[in-house]
Design a protein around this motif. Structure first.
Motif, PDB file in Angstrom:
ATOM      1  N   PHE A 410     -11.034   0.652 -17.359  1.00 46.59           N
ATOM      2  CA  PHE A 410     -10.627   2.006 -17.721  1.00 46.59           C
ATOM      3  C   PHE A 410     -10.807   3.006 -16.579  1.00 46.59           C
ATOM      4  O   PHE A 410     -10.727   4.215 -16.810  1.00 46.59           O
ATOM      5  N   LEU A 411     -11.019   2.510 -15.375  1.00 49.40           N
ATOM      6  CA  LEU A 411     -11.004   3.388 -14.206  1.00 49.40           C
ATOM      7  C   LEU A 411      -9.598   3.466 -13.626  1.00 49.40           C
ATOM      8  O   LEU A 411      -9.413   3.719 -12.440  1.00 49.40           O
ATOM      9  N   ASN A 412      -8.613   3.253 -14.477  1.00 49.41           N
ATOM     10  CA  ASN A 412      -7.225   3.200 -14.014  1.00 49.41           C
ATOM     11  C   ASN A 412      -6.666   4.565 -13.612  1.00 49.41           C
ATOM     12  O   ASN A 412      -5.589   4.646 -13.028  1.00 49.41           O
ATOM     13  N   ARG A 413      -7.380   5.637 -13.917  1.00 46.43           N
ATOM     14  CA  ARG A 413      -6.929   6.968 -13.488  1.00 46.43           C
ATOM     15  C   ARG A 413      -7.799   7.535 -12.379  1.00 46.43           C
ATOM     16  O   ARG A 413      -7.636   8.686 -11.985  1.00 46.43           O
ATOM     17  N   VAL A 414      -8.721   6.738 -11.896  1.00 48.39           N
ATOM     18  CA  VAL A 414      -9.562   7.158 -10.778  1.00 48.39           C
ATOM     19  C   VAL A 414      -8.754   7.029  -9.488  1.00 48.39           C
ATOM     20  O   VAL A 414      -8.043   6.033  -9.294  1.00 48.39           O
ATOM     21  N   PRO A 415      -8.823   8.006  -8.587  1.00 48.65           N
ATOM     22  CA  PRO A 415      -8.069   7.896  -7.323  1.00 48.65           C
ATOM     23  C   PRO A 415      -8.438   6.619  -6.582  1.00 48.65           C
ATOM     24  O   PRO A 415      -9.608   6.233  -6.508  1.00 48.65           O
ATOM     25  N   ALA A 416      -7.438   5.978  -6.013  1.00 51.78           N
ATOM     26  CA  ALA A 416      -7.682   4.727  -5.290  1.00 51.78           C
ATOM     27  C   ALA A 416      -8.686   4.925  -4.165  1.00 51.78           C
ATOM     28  O   ALA A 416      -9.520   4.048  -3.894  1.00 51.78           O
ATOM     29  N   GLY A 417      -8.642   6.091  -3.499  1.00 49.03           N
ATOM     30  CA  GLY A 417      -9.573   6.355  -2.412  1.00 49.03           C
ATOM     31  C   GLY A 417     -11.022   6.339  -2.865  1.00 49.03           C
ATOM     32  O   GLY A 417     -11.915   5.926  -2.114  1.00 49.03           O
ATOM     33  N   GLU A 418     -11.253   6.812  -4.081  1.00 51.48           N
ATOM     34  CA  GLU A 418     -12.608   6.800  -4.621  1.00 51.48           C
ATOM     35  C   GLU A 418     -13.101   5.376  -4.834  1.00 51.48           C
ATOM     36  O   GLU A 418     -14.265   5.049  -4.562  1.00 51.48           O
ATOM     37  N   LEU A 419     -12.222   4.518  -5.297  1.00 53.43           N
ATOM     38  CA  LEU A 419     -12.586   3.119  -5.479  1.00 53.43           C
ATOM     39  C   LEU A 419     -12.683   2.397  -4.136  1.00 53.43           C
ATOM     40  O   LEU A 419     -13.513   1.491  -3.968  1.00 53.43           O
ATOM     41  N   GLU A 420     -11.859   2.778  -3.175  1.00 52.22           N
ATOM     42  CA  GLU A 420     -11.928   2.159  -1.847  1.00 52.22           C
ATOM     43  C   GLU A 420     -13.280   2.431  -1.187  1.00 52.22           C
ATOM     44  O   GLU A 420     -13.803   1.592  -0.458  1.00 52.22           O
ATOM     45  N   ALA A 421     -13.858   3.606  -1.444  1.00 51.17           N
ATOM     46  CA  ALA A 421     -15.185   3.910  -0.912  1.00 51.17           C
ATOM     47  C   ALA A 421     -16.275   3.204  -1.710  1.00 51.17           C
ATOM     48  O   ALA A 421     -17.352   2.905  -1.178  1.00 51.17           O
ATOM     49  N   SER A 422     -16.008   2.926  -2.976  1.00 52.60           N
ATOM     50  CA  SER A 422     -17.024   2.338  -3.853  1.00 52.60           C
ATOM     51  C   SER A 422     -17.215   0.848  -3.605  1.00 52.60           C
ATOM     52  O   SER A 422     -18.336   0.341  -3.697  1.00 52.60           O
ATOM     53  N   LEU A 423     -16.134   0.129  -3.320  1.00 52.41           N
ATOM     54  CA  LEU A 423     -16.261  -1.325  -3.168  1.00 52.41           C
ATOM     55  C   LEU A 423     -17.223  -1.711  -2.037  1.00 52.41           C
ATOM     56  O   LEU A 423     -18.161  -2.484  -2.275  1.00 52.41           O
ATOM     57  N   PRO A 424     -17.075  -1.187  -0.835  1.00 51.48           N
ATOM     58  CA  PRO A 424     -18.046  -1.552   0.214  1.00 51.48           C
ATOM     59  C   PRO A 424     -19.444  -1.002  -0.049  1.00 51.48           C
ATOM     60  O   PRO A 424     -20.430  -1.559   0.453  1.00 51.48           O
ATOM     61  N   ALA A 425     -19.536   0.088  -0.826  1.00 51.89           N
ATOM     62  CA  ALA A 425     -20.859   0.640  -1.144  1.00 51.89           C
ATOM     63  C   ALA A 425     -21.676  -0.326  -2.000  1.00 51.89           C
ATOM     64  O   ALA A 425     -22.910  -0.337  -1.921  1.00 51.89           O
ATOM     65  N   ASN A 426     -21.003  -1.150  -2.801  1.00 50.82           N
ATOM     66  CA  ASN A 426     -21.687  -2.170  -3.604  1.00 50.82           C
ATOM     67  C   ASN A 426     -22.000  -3.363  -2.709  1.00 50.82           C
ATOM     68  O   ASN A 426     -21.377  -4.422  -2.783  1.00 50.82           O
ATOM     69  N   GLU A 427     -22.988  -3.213  -1.857  1.00 50.37           N
ATOM     70  CA  GLU A 427     -23.244  -4.189  -0.798  1.00 50.37           C
ATOM     71  C   GLU A 427     -23.629  -5.572  -1.325  1.00 50.37           C
ATOM     72  O   GLU A 427     -23.464  -6.571  -0.618  1.00 50.37           O
ATOM     73  N   ARG A 428     -24.169  -5.643  -2.525  1.00 50.25           N
ATOM     74  CA  ARG A 428     -24.625  -6.931  -3.042  1.00 50.25           C
ATOM     75  C   ARG A 428     -23.558  -7.656  -3.858  1.00 50.25           C
ATOM     76  O   ARG A 428     -23.817  -8.717  -4.424  1.00 50.25           O
TER      77      ARG A 428
END
Length: 459
Positions: A410-428
């Motif tokens: 349900f994060l389908n309306r979140v800006p892609a840029g916000e998710l692009e920053a989030s994926l590498p932040a989840n280092e584990r």
């Protein structure tokens, strides 16, 4: 032609409440007047900002025109030259009003910067059409700081009925209510729609879908989205805009949502405390203020290389660490149910929003800013766990973990840029784990775009 206003006069008090108007044309003998096209044919325009209403004074009035197939009194404005326009609702129908209601609107417009909100005003508005109340409060909210009590004129009994129904259904599911007690069903005319958004956003829509889904036994993924949206709306709401009865029943519903899923327990408890004004003895908020100056000191060679904070609000515990290398590390753990709720398993993996909010302006001319990251929560040993490492903003900043987790789908309306920053932040979280949770999503989901960008940036 428009008549210029006297020098020093900034804006006429009487302007449209709605974004649609229609010119009034004389009717046939013995017939009510007819109406021209919406906004003179420009439906995309906003009548509230049309120059004609800002360059000459209009008079607030009402007029009998055809409405829903029969004559009815409607909200109108009249220009000095006799030109009259009627205000229209979202369906292009005239906004109904009584003569007393038109006079009340005129009174409020004359005192727009500080409108009265006594019982006579609230009761007078409650007697008028719902469309009129919505448009009035919406424009007031955009242009001024209206007294909270004015919002009590909305039909909160509809919200109360939907909340009581959802509450009873949740209690019935958990076995905490007597089976013989019938579940109240909201009346057919209890449609919540958008009428309550001037008072609080993310309330009516999530509540109505939540109640309907529980009542009809809706299957498939949906519950986590509506529960998170509702709790998010309650956390952001100004409680004084809601009547006391509504606040109480919504607080009970928030508590029930928290009881049904421990992942929601913390934001649910905060929402209930805000609505009732009764909080726990110890503070439960998962917010802390930190400062980037520590990272600068540590990088300059001082002995300490980390600054930490540990937050606990059962069932949630979080550790915040600012490193000398300029990273903010956030580790979160939620003590889960022995057996996770079936609805959560249907909705899929959860993501916890982590908001890093700059406090004040770091530099002259720069505004404070927010950054939101999404922490993927994974189940392990009876807990939900997550970790992110993000850049430390300059100056003082706040870390906020109070918002409810949201299913990834349900994060389908979140800006892609916000998710692009989030994926590498989840280092584990490994690349294969990301593919496991993202590949089944809708092809157009922004997480897919984020995963592609993340993969391309990896060495």
């Amino acid at each position: 032609m428009t008549t210029p206003l006297p020098e020093g006069h900034t804006s006429p008090p009487h302007r449209p409440l709605s974004d649609w108007i229609a010119r009034v044309r004389p009717g046939a003998p013995g017939q009510p007047p007819s109406l021209g096209r919406i906004n003179d044919g420009d439906e995309r325009a906003d009548a509230r900002t049309m120059p004609r209403f800002g360059t000459r004074s209009w008079t607030r009035t009402s007029l009998v025109v055809e409405r829903a197939g029969s004559p009815g009194r409607s909200l109108a404005l009249r220009a000095p030259d006799g030109t009259t326009v009627v205000e229209l609702d979202d369906f292009g129908a005239p906004v109904g009003v009584s003569e007393r209601g038109a006079a009340l609107v005129s009174r409020l417009e004359e005192q727009w910067a500080d409108p009265p909100a006594g019982p006579d005003v609230v009761d007078g508005l409650r007697a008028e059409s719902l469309a009129l109340r919505y448009f009035l409060l919406h424009r007031l909210g955009r242009e001024t700081a209206p007294p909270p009590r004015l919002f009590h004129c909305l039909p909160w009994e509809r919200v109360d009925a939907a909340a009581r129904s959802a509450l009873s259904l949740l209690h019935a599911e958990s076995g905490t209510s007597t089976p013989a007690v019938p579940v109240p069903v909201p009346p057919p005319d209890g449609e919540l729609r958008h009428w309550f958004t001037p008072a609080v956003s993310s309330l009516a829509g999530p509540l109505q879908v939540l109640e309907a889904g529980l009542r009809t036994g809706r299957t498939g993924p949906w519950y986590g989205r509506e529960a998170a949206s509702l709790l998010g709306g309650l956390l952001a709401a100004r409680p004084e805009r809601l009547p006391a009865t509504t606040r109480r029943v919504l607080a009970e519903l928030a508590d029930a949502l928290g009881e049904s899923d421990r992942a929601l327990r913390h934001p649910a408890r905060l929402a209930a405390a805000r609505l009732t004004g009764v909080g726990p003895i110890a503070p439960v908020t998962l917010r802390r203020n930190l400062d980037s100056d520590f990272a600068l000191q540590a990088s300059s060679g001082e002995q300490r290389s980390e600054q930490g904070e540990f937050l606990v609000a059962w069932p949630v515990a979080a550790a915040l660490t600012v490193t000398g290398s300029g990273l903010l590390q956030v580790e979160l753990e939620i003590e889960d149910h022995p057996s996770p709720p079936a609805r959560r398993r249907t909705d899929g993996p959860l993501c916890q929003p982590v908001t890093v909010r700059s406090l004040g302006a770091a530099d002259a001319g720069s505004a404070a800013s927010n950054s939101r990251y999404w922490m993927l929560l994974t189940a392990s040993g009876g807990t939900l766990q997550g970790f992110v490492a993000v850049p430390v903003p300059s100056g003082s900043f706040e870390v906020d973990l109070d918002a409810p987790p949201v299913p990834l789908r349900f994060l389908n309306r979140v800006p892609a840029g916000e998710l692009e920053a989030s994926l590498p932040a989840n280092e584990r979280v490994t690349l294969s784990q990301w593919h496991t949770v993202i590949d089944p999503l809708d092809p157009h989901h922004p997480a897919r775009t984020a995963l592609t960008a993340y993969t391309e940036r990896r060495p």
